[in-house]
Design an enzyme around this catalytic site. Structure first.
Site, mmCIF file in Angstrom:
data_model
loop_
_atom_site.group_PDB
_atom_site.id
_atom_site.type_symbol
_atom_site.label_atom_id
_atom_site.label_comp_id
_atom_site.label_asym_id
_atom_site.label_seq_id
_atom_site.Cartn_x
_atom_site.Cartn_y
_atom_site.Cartn_z
ATOM 1 N N LYS A 254 30.599 48.022 36.702
ATOM 2 C CA LYS A 254 31.651 47.058 36.378
ATOM 3 C C LYS A 254 32.933 47.808 36.041
ATOM 4 C CE LYS A 254 33.089 43.888 32.687
ATOM 5 N NZ LYS A 254 32.735 43.304 31.369
ATOM 6 N N LYS A 266 40.884 36.154 24.983
ATOM 7 C CA LYS A 266 40.265 36.823 23.840
ATOM 8 C C LYS A 266 41.196 36.769 22.627
ATOM 9 C CE LYS A 266 37.770 40.368 26.521
ATOM 10 N NZ LYS A 266 36.408 40.103 26.024
ATOM 11 N N ARG A 340 29.921 39.698 35.129
ATOM 12 C CA ARG A 340 28.769 39.293 35.948
ATOM 13 C C ARG A 340 29.217 38.718 37.287
ATOM 14 N NH1 ARG A 340 27.080 35.518 31.090
ATOM 15 N NH2 ARG A 340 28.200 37.235 30.130
#
Length: 489
Positions: A254, A266, A340
């Site tokens: 990643k 965030k 992901r």
């Protein structure tokens, strides 16, 4: 970084580090030091009752010599039968940190076979990322510049240390990548650095651009990147140094060069640390660099997905549905669960095109793994017990610890979407975040033996340890290098 070298003579005697064991045995070549130092140290060890010589215990002496005074650190390795490579590396790192005010230091290992591990730990601890500092503090100008390991057989030690020096170079490059600032290391710059570093080592490299990825149907990866002006890259690496007809071992990383969370923004606090959200990809390219430098007899194929996750008028929205390269659809419920998504397409591409024997992916994937394992272990999720066992065993050997985590059908049920095949986060808030992420990834590897390492707690060191200063750790480089050398070469 401090220059580490090996010698059978003593130069500057301003400062020396001398190793003993719990029986107070001195190094084989201890008498090479100034006779005044030899006498004073022996006298101290005979008369000092509070020095128990347990592992890591240290005493400092100021000893008069013919030319002035010398500082002598006496360090114990503890019981000789209990010493390990990891312990020696840590002691080497401590010596580095304890001698910063001296320009040079002589180091006398108890035994010659300890020297390479002590020197390796010393070297790793000397790493410093200071490329953006324009003014040095007065104390920094006096920092340690060289360590001289005093041993007998120079020819053998240089041969033994050569592989460790190559591994250290790969680790330092990996740390440099992760420490690099995000306005410099965007996906394009990152891809360039990979090419410049690895191509001369005999690694074949292909950089897939946005148009190529779109034709391949990598909409999960492209969806993450669409809010950034910096275009995504999928860098594919091939290193072949084994039998031509053998299946390659696949590594996937990643590489989110900066992660704001996207529309699911965030919190501002510590967001600056999200430059290390590409730590999994850095470990992968660092391991390939190490294996190529070492000319390991392995066939490797690796892919690192490089994107920047930003909020923008064009950014992916919570609620969007994307079709992955595999044809499976994903409902994006949270744009901060982006790792992901890019791994889904990278894993499928590697599996579909290269038919590898095994796949290991590394990712700073979930905060949940830090809640579970802190910053002491990465979490391993795997569909293959043999592969997982080898990873865990290797992790212990190189002190990059791994803990096996569960895959279970209950977690899979939590990522079933109401409008698509899968959702990119679990349906129960705060529950099994690492496990649901791993189950999501498993949908893109079919039956290939696969392991996913969630290294969110391991890629960045917040406090500083014996062989790693604050900042990037390069966790995974040693683990992957040794795993492939010992079990898949």
């Amino acid at each position: 970084m401090v220059k580490v070298n090996f010698t059978n003579s003593v130069g500057n005697l301003d400062h020396s580090a001398v190793f003993v064991d719990d029986k107070l045995n001195l190094p084989e070549n201890f008498n090479i030091l100034d006779s005044h130092i030899v006498d004073e140290v022996k006298k101290f060890l005979k008369t000092q009752k509070d020095f128990k010589a347990q592992f890591g215990e240290m005493k400092y002496l100021t000893v008069p010599t013919k030319t002035g005074y010398a500082g002598i650190k006496i360090i114990s390795i503890g019981a000789a039968k209990e010493i390990t490579t990891s312990k020696l590396e840590k002691l080497g790192g401590r010596i580095c940190k304890l001698n910063q005010k001296f320009k040079e230091v002589n180091i006398l290992p108890l035994k010659q076979e300890h020297a390479t591990d002590l020197a390796f730990g010393f070297g790793l601890a000397s790493y410093d990322f200071n490329k953006y500092k324009t003014v040095k503090k007065p104390e920094e100008k006096k920092m340690l510049q060289a360590a001289h390991f005093i041993i007998k057989d120079l020819k053998q030690i240089e041969k033994d240390f050569d592989s460790k020096r190559k591994l250290q170079d790969a680790i330092f490059w990996t740390r440099d990548l992760v420490n690099e600032v995000p306005n410099v290391l965007n996906p394009e710059e990152y891809a360039k650095r990979i090419v410049n570093q690895l191509k001369p080592l005999g690694v074949d490299i292909e950089v897939l651009e946005e148009d190529k990825m779109r034709k391949l149907g990598m909409n999960a990866l492209l969806g993450v990147a669409q809010g950034s002006v910096n275009k995504p890259k999928l860098v594919v690496l091939k290193y072949n140094n084994a039998a031509k007809n053998s299946e390659p071992f696949a590594l996937v990383g990643k590489g989110v060069t900066f992660d704001t969370g996207g529309i699911s923004l965030k919190p501002a606090e510590k967001m600056h640390l999200m430059k290390y959200d590409m730590g999994g990809s850095a470990a992968v390219v660092g391991a390939v660099a190490a294996l190529a430098k070492l000319k390991a007899k392995v066939n490797i194929v690796a892919a690192v997905a490089l994107v920047e996750n930003m909020p923008d008028g064009k950014a992916q929205r919570p609620g969007d549905v994307v079709t992955t390269m595999s044809g499976q659809t994903v409902e994006v419920l949270n744009t901060d669960a982006e790792g992901r998504l890019i791994l889904a397409d990278a894993l499928w591409y590697i599996q579909d095109k290269f038919k590898p024997s095994h796949i290991v992916d590394l990712a700073t994937l979930t905060g949940a793994i830090v809640v579970s394992l802190g910053c002491s272990f990465s979490g391993c999720f795997s569909n293959n017990d043999k592969l997982a066992d080898k990873i865990i065993k290797t992790g212990k050997e190189v002190d990059e610890l791994v803990w096996r985590m569960p895959l279970h059908e209950d977690f899979e049920k939590m990522i079933i979407s109401e409008v698509a095949d899968w959702a990119n986060i679990g349906s129960v808030r705060g529950a099994a975040g690492s496990a649901t992420a791993a189950h999501f990834l498993e949908k893109f590897v079919n039956k290939t033996p696969w392991a996913h390492l969630d290294i969110a707690g391991m890629a960045w060191e917040h406090m500083g340890k014996d062989i790693c200063p604050k900042g990037a750790t390069a966790y995974g480089v040693r683990l992957l290098t040794k795993l492939l050398q010992d079990h898949y070469a």
